[in-house]
Write an enzyme that holds these catalytic residues in place. Structure first.
Site, PDB file in Angstrom:
ATOM      1  N   ASP A  94       3.026   6.882 -56.825  1.00  0.00           N
ATOM      2  CA  ASP A  94       3.075   6.649 -55.384  1.00  0.00           C
ATOM      3  C   ASP A  94       3.759   7.813 -54.694  1.00  0.00           C
ATOM      4  OD1 ASP A  94       3.277   5.637 -52.830  1.00  0.00           O
ATOM      5  OD2 ASP A  94       4.895   4.246 -53.311  1.00  0.00           O
ATOM      6  N   ASP A 310      -0.956   9.848 -48.687  1.00  0.00           N
ATOM      7  CA  ASP A 310      -0.213   8.914 -49.536  1.00  0.00           C
ATOM      8  C   ASP A 310      -1.105   8.367 -50.639  1.00  0.00           C
ATOM      9  OD1 ASP A 310       1.365   6.995 -50.673  1.00  0.00           O
ATOM     10  OD2 ASP A 310       1.476   5.702 -48.923  1.00  0.00           O
TER      11      ASP A 310
END
Length: 483
Positions: A94, A310
């Site tokens: 992440d 992201d």
């Protein structure tokens, strides 16, 4: 992240910049050997060499699994080793959050099995001979929280608590222990290398983090803060603060590396300075060759607005002022399509035929003339027989202060090599076959080596077309605006 912390980061970046200029300039330096001409014993030489080699930077490859398809896993995960003796853990990668955390022994409501087909285990600090609890008065804890925690006493553990956008949360304490990674040592070859980092030991989970649907042992944050794994390893001289991923939505898995990618080359765009996330400057959006006419302030980068890259987010989020004209232009040639909502979230329609032939490409334009083209098979996903759903989400991604940012997740990042260079403060990408390989430079040996793609769960990919319930949690899981 407050102003003092950004000032410290800015100072560190300036120091790194000046050191880089010093190393690259054509200078003649008066160099003297550290032993000054005196006799050196063999043991002394060995100690010197060992210390020097410890400072050399390694290229790292993380075995990768998962896929970015909303109708399947909707996430990518890596395998790392923790503790002594080392044990394997599977953690979601992440870039939208910072810390590494894993579920720990005694955890309340931690998952014990995963539909991803990977084994889950709880990390036990008492079972590792090198594990140490991070106290609240230690440098790592104070740097993470920009000062000492209220009520801190000697030997009191440094606590952490992360709350995600869907209400799920993880809480626990920080431990410091050995981490085992794959050092790239030759063409398609790796050897094990160790470092030491502080990471979260999860004691309590809530919400979907305790669900077996697409569960992992934890989350590996690749954010920019000093508490992230890559920042800690870079500070220790183990790696360069450069990483890359190539997320394969076709076959699953892909490539995730730490170090300098030398092939393929990518064009880059600057990161917006003093931002918590990987913010970039978007200039325009083009649909089927036509540039959308949008409000002039839609791409502002101030007040926490702008565009965020992201990899921990599955879909793409656009403010309504962008979403409405985008969808209108995408569907302009299909006035007869009837949109209906699936699972109270996705806009879907029946369509027979090749979507790449029937719908337009969407191209994002960024500073430095960098573009990112998203094809219909990227932004449309199949949820059943001839049932297609839009991966674009309306409303943007709301920050703490109520503003909305454009957030581009795996929907547009998959099947591209994306390189994050935190030393140069740039990000770049190129379309790429993420089932193939890239070339990585290893500063420890001086060699350039090929790194192959991996797929940790090739034999356990879910079947069927129904959208997983866990996808609803993935929408907000990876981003840390709400932490």
């Amino acid at each position: 992240m407050d102003f003092r912390r950004w000032e410290l980061l800015r100072l560190m970046l300036l120091i790194n910049l000046h050191l880089g200029l010093l190393c690259s300039a054509n200078l003649v330096l008066d160099v003297k050997h550290k032993f000054g001409g005196r006799k050196r014993g063999l043991g002394e030489l060995r100690a010197h060499d060992a210390l020097r080699h410890a400072r050399l930077l390694s290229a790292i490859s993380l075995p990768l699994g998962g896929n970015g398809l909303p109708s399947e896993a909707g996430l990518y995960f890596a395998k790392i080793g923790l503790g002594t003796p080392s044990q394997d853990y599977y953690v979601q990668v992440d870039t939208g959050s910072d810390i590494l955390w894993v579920n720990c022994a005694g955890c309340n409501k931690c998952p014990t099995k995963s539909d991803l087909g990977v084994p889950l285990k709880l990390f036990d600090p008492k079972g590792s001979s090198t594990a140490k609890i991070v106290a609240c008065d230690q440098d790592f804890c104070e740097a993470t929280y920009n000062g000492q925690l209220p009520g801190c006493k000697p030997d009191l553990a440094c606590q952490y608590n992360v709350v995600y956008g869907d209400g799920s949360s993880t809480a626990g304490y920080f431990v410091e222990d050995a981490i085992q990674l794959n050092h790239v040592s030759g063409n398609f070859q790796t050897s094990l290398t160790n470092g030491s980092i502080a990471f979260g030991c999860g004691a309590k989970q809530s919400g979907t983090l305790g669900s077996a649907n697409a569960a992992t042992d934890g989350i590996l944050g690749f954010g920019q803060s000093n508490s992230s794994m890559i920042s800690q390893l870079a500070t220790a001289g183990k790696v360069k603060k450069v990483f890359a991923h190539c997320l394969d939505s076709v076959n699953g898995g892909g490539i995730f590396t730490i170090g300098q990618v030398v092939q393929p080359k990518v064009n880059t765009t600057p990161l917006v300075p003093n931002q918590q996330h990987y913010n970039v400057i978007m200039k325009a959006i083009e649909v089927g060759g036509d540039v959308l006419q949008l409000p002039t302030d839609e791409f502002d980068t101030q007040d926490q607005k702008g565009t965020i890259i992201d990899s921990g987010t599955t879909l793409a989020y656009l403010p309504e002022e962008v979403y409405d004209p985008l969808i209108s232009q995408i569907l302009a040639q299909h006035k007869d399509l009837k949109l209906h909502t699936v699972e109270d979230l996705f806009q879907c329609f029946q369509y027979i035929g090749n979507v790449d032939d029937g719908f337009p490409d969407v191209t994002f334009h960024f500073a430095n003339s960098l573009t990112l083209t998203t094809y219909p098979h990227d932004y449309l996903f199949q949820a059943g027989n001839d049932l297609w759903c839009l991966g674009w989400m309306s409303g943007g991604f709301q920050t703490k202060d109520g503003t909305h940012s454009i957030l581009l997740g795996d929907l547009v990042l998959s099947n591209r090599l994306v390189i994050y260079d935190l030393e140069k403060q740039t990000i770049g990408w190129t379309e790429y076959n993420c089932s193939s390989n890239i070339k990585l430079k290893d500063d420890q040996s001086g060699g350039t080596y090929s790194v192959a793609a991996t797929n940790l769960n090739a034999a356990s990919r879910p079947t069927g077309g129904r959208i997983s319930v866990f996808l609803l949690a993935l929408i907000a899981l990876a981003d840390s605006f709400f932490t």
